[in-house]
Design a protein around this motif. Structure first.
Motif, PDB file in Angstrom:
ATOM      1  N   ILE A 244      83.711  33.665  30.309  1.00  0.00           N
ATOM      2  CA  ILE A 244      82.302  33.865  29.925  1.00  0.00           C
ATOM      3  C   ILE A 244      82.046  35.336  29.576  1.00  0.00           C
ATOM      4  CG2 ILE A 244      79.904  33.736  30.779  1.00  0.00           C
ATOM      5  CD1 ILE A 244      80.822  31.171  32.216  1.00  0.00           C
ATOM      6  N   ILE A 245      82.654  36.240  30.343  1.00  0.00           N
ATOM      7  CA  ILE A 245      82.483  37.670  30.026  1.00  0.00           C
ATOM      8  C   ILE A 245      83.040  37.942  28.630  1.00  0.00           C
ATOM      9  CG2 ILE A 245      83.209  40.022  30.647  1.00  0.00           C
ATOM     10  CD1 ILE A 245      83.163  39.218  33.561  1.00  0.00           C
ATOM     11  N   LEU A 246      84.197  37.389  28.336  1.00  0.00           N
ATOM     12  CA  LEU A 246      84.812  37.615  27.024  1.00  0.00           C
ATOM     13  C   LEU A 246      83.921  37.061  25.907  1.00  0.00           C
ATOM     14  CD1 LEU A 246      87.225  38.755  25.508  1.00  0.00           C
ATOM     15  CD2 LEU A 246      88.365  36.556  25.759  1.00  0.00           C
ATOM     16  N   LYS A 247      83.364  35.884  26.176  1.00  0.00           N
ATOM     17  CA  LYS A 247      82.498  35.262  25.167  1.00  0.00           C
ATOM     18  C   LYS A 247      81.311  36.185  24.863  1.00  0.00           C
ATOM     19  CE  LYS A 247      80.134  30.852  24.438  1.00  0.00           C
ATOM     20  NZ  LYS A 247      78.757  30.979  24.871  1.00  0.00           N
ATOM     21  N   ARG A 248      80.736  36.758  25.928  1.00  0.00           N
ATOM     22  CA  ARG A 248      79.576  37.650  25.721  1.00  0.00           C
ATOM     23  C   ARG A 248      79.977  38.902  24.947  1.00  0.00           C
ATOM     24  NH1 ARG A 248      76.991  36.433  30.954  1.00  0.00           N
ATOM     25  NH2 ARG A 248      75.965  34.461  30.464  1.00  0.00           N
ATOM     26  N   ILE A 249      81.152  39.438  25.279  1.00  0.00           N
ATOM     27  CA  ILE A 249      81.623  40.631  24.556  1.00  0.00           C
ATOM     28  C   ILE A 249      81.709  40.303  23.070  1.00  0.00           C
ATOM     29  CG2 ILE A 249      83.635  42.140  24.162  1.00  0.00           C
ATOM     30  CD1 ILE A 249      84.158  42.136  27.161  1.00  0.00           C
ATOM     31  N   LEU A 250      82.281  39.139  22.770  1.00  0.00           N
ATOM     32  CA  LEU A 250      82.469  38.765  21.363  1.00  0.00           C
ATOM     33  C   LEU A 250      81.128  38.537  20.669  1.00  0.00           C
ATOM     34  CD1 LEU A 250      85.551  36.443  21.664  1.00  0.00           C
ATOM     35  CD2 LEU A 250      85.424  38.846  21.057  1.00  0.00           C
TER      36      LEU A 250
END
Ligand SMILES: Nc1ncnc2c1ncn2[C@@H]1O[C@H](COP(=O)(O)OP(=O)(O)OP(=O)(O)O)[C@@H](O)[C@H]1O
Ligand SMILES: [Mg+2]
Length: 411
Positions: A244-250
């Protein structure tokens, strides 16, 4: 999380004596108010911004090496080159005032480094001080005090000078900081061990985009390293453990940088090389990190640095603006601030910058101006100290435009 409230650097290159934030002097002064979670140092070329960075790096390097090695490392050129020109007989002094958490009383660490009779860099004095629990004013008391390698440590988590039952005489060879050796005895010196752990966790960024273009070996890593050449490993970590953190970064990156769609890792099974695949919205085949622009890699790395679940407590980045589109700078400043001062109270962030657009997004108490005088020595001032600057920003003038128009002069 531990936070730096102030520091002072003396006799270190162009910084003959600069103090920023709380160091136990007159706390009514604007300059002596504790440092903000986001702090920016601005100044013309040669004013000493990199010297501030180097002084922090010097202290961090002392956690791993003896003083001679540190003085000769990273092109420092030895102890004599570190001291302010013409002031070689005085010691280099570094003072750091920090708080282990919001509820703890501040602690001040002071170290003075001179030369021994064989001309080798040696610790002249080292001291850790804190006010007693019921002490609301007055000088803090020592719980470590050494001169020329000999002195006293007060053991445990609470004892201070005057507490005879906890007092222990110690002696160390002065070519290394005593706190490094004392930190190894955690049960006796838990405060010192935590301080060393804090410094060792500092992230003093030597990031450059070409490092982030390198293809690392696969394997998850929780933190971006100082150069940024393990960005793929950190993305791999987030993919597996914190999607989820990665998704937000993207999502945030694709909002800021036109064209960026997804970012994935790809492991080559034969070589075990780890590639980052950037899916650009206009193209069918993804691009690798080697093809990506400097600014894209930079933005990705800053986000990886700040947004991992357990970010470094203290981050220092020199000129983060280089290579970024000017309208991204305000976003970057608010990204730094929201991590530093947001509800999660993540990393404390220090930056140096030349860029007025970046400064526009900052507050008066966050910005410090370094300026070199005719005597070759630099002075520092918090922008909140200039009465007219306060008036002009109240009238709506952005701080960066005042910097651009030469209103900010530290002398
Ligand atoms: N030992 C020393 N004593 C006094 N001044 C020094 C010493 N060593 C270097 N300097 C001065 O400090 C300056 C370098 O400071 P520094 O690199 O920290 O500046 P800076 O603000 O980072 O500049 P830039 O914006 O160009 O990166 C040198 O140009 C030199 O004039
Ligand atoms: Mg510099």
């Amino acid at each position: 999380m531990t936070k730096i409230e102030g520091f002072r650097i003396q006799n270190y290159r162009v910084l003959k004596d600069i103090a920023m934030g709380r160091i136990g002097t007159d706390e009514n002064l604007i300059s002596a108010k504790p440092l903000t979670p986001l702090t920016a140092v601005i100044g013309k070329n040669g004013s000493g911004k990199s010297s501030v960075f180097d002084a922090f790096a010097f202290l961090a390097d002392c956690m791993d090496s003896d003083l001679e090695t540190v003085c000769n490392a990273r092109g420092c050129g030895g102890y004599d080159k570190l001291t302010t020109n013409g002031n070689e007989d005085e010691p280099v002094k570094i003072t750091v005032c920090y708080r282990e958490s919001e509820d703890d009383r501040p602690i001040t660490y002071e170290v003075a480094i001179g030369k021994d009779k064989n001309e080798l860099p040696a610790v002249r004095s080292e001291r850790l001080r804190q006010r007693a629990k019921n002490q609301s004013h007055g000088q803090p008391k020592s719980f470590l005090y050494l001169e020329n390698g000999k002195g006293t440590v007060w053991i445990g988590d609470e004892a201070l000078e005057g507490d005879e039952s906890q007092r222990k005489e110690v002696e160390f060879e002065p070519h290394k900081l005593a706190i490094v050796s004392l930190a190894e005895q955690f049960s006796e010196n838990p405060r010192i061990a935590r301080f060393k752990k804090f410094i060792k966790a500092w992230h003093l960024s030597y990031f450059y985009p070409d490092a982030a273009r390198q293809i690392p070996q696969a394997g998850i890593q929780k933190h971006l390293n100082l150069y940024g050449d393990n960005a793929g490993n950190v993305v791999q970590y987030l993919e597996r453990k914190h999607p989820i953190i990665l998704k937000r970064i993207l999502e945030d990156m694709s909002e800021k940088i036109p064209g960026i769609g997804t970012i994935k890792t790809y492991r080559d099974e034969i070589t075990n090389n780890l590639h980052l695949l950037f899916q650009d919205k206009g193209f069918a085949r993804p691009f690798t990190q080697q093809q990506m622009s400097d600014g894209t890699l930079k933005m990705l790395c800053y986000m990886l640095l700040l947004r991992v679940p357990d970010p470094p407590p203290f981050i220092f980045i020199e000129e983060p603006e280089n290579g970024l589109y000017h309208k991204l700078l305000e976003t970057l400043a608010s990204e730094f601030r929201s991590h530093a001062a947001g509800p999660k109270r993540g990393s404390q962030v220090f930056i140096t910058t030349h860029q007025p657009y970046f400064v526009d997004a900052l507050e008066l108490d966050e910005v410090w101006v370094l300026e070199k005088g005719a005597d070759g020595i630099s002075k520092i001032k918090r922008t909140g100290e200039y009465a007219y600057v306060q008036v002009m920003t109240d009238e709506g003038q952005p701080l960066g435009s005042l910097w651009y128009s030469d209103y900010l002069d530290a002398r």
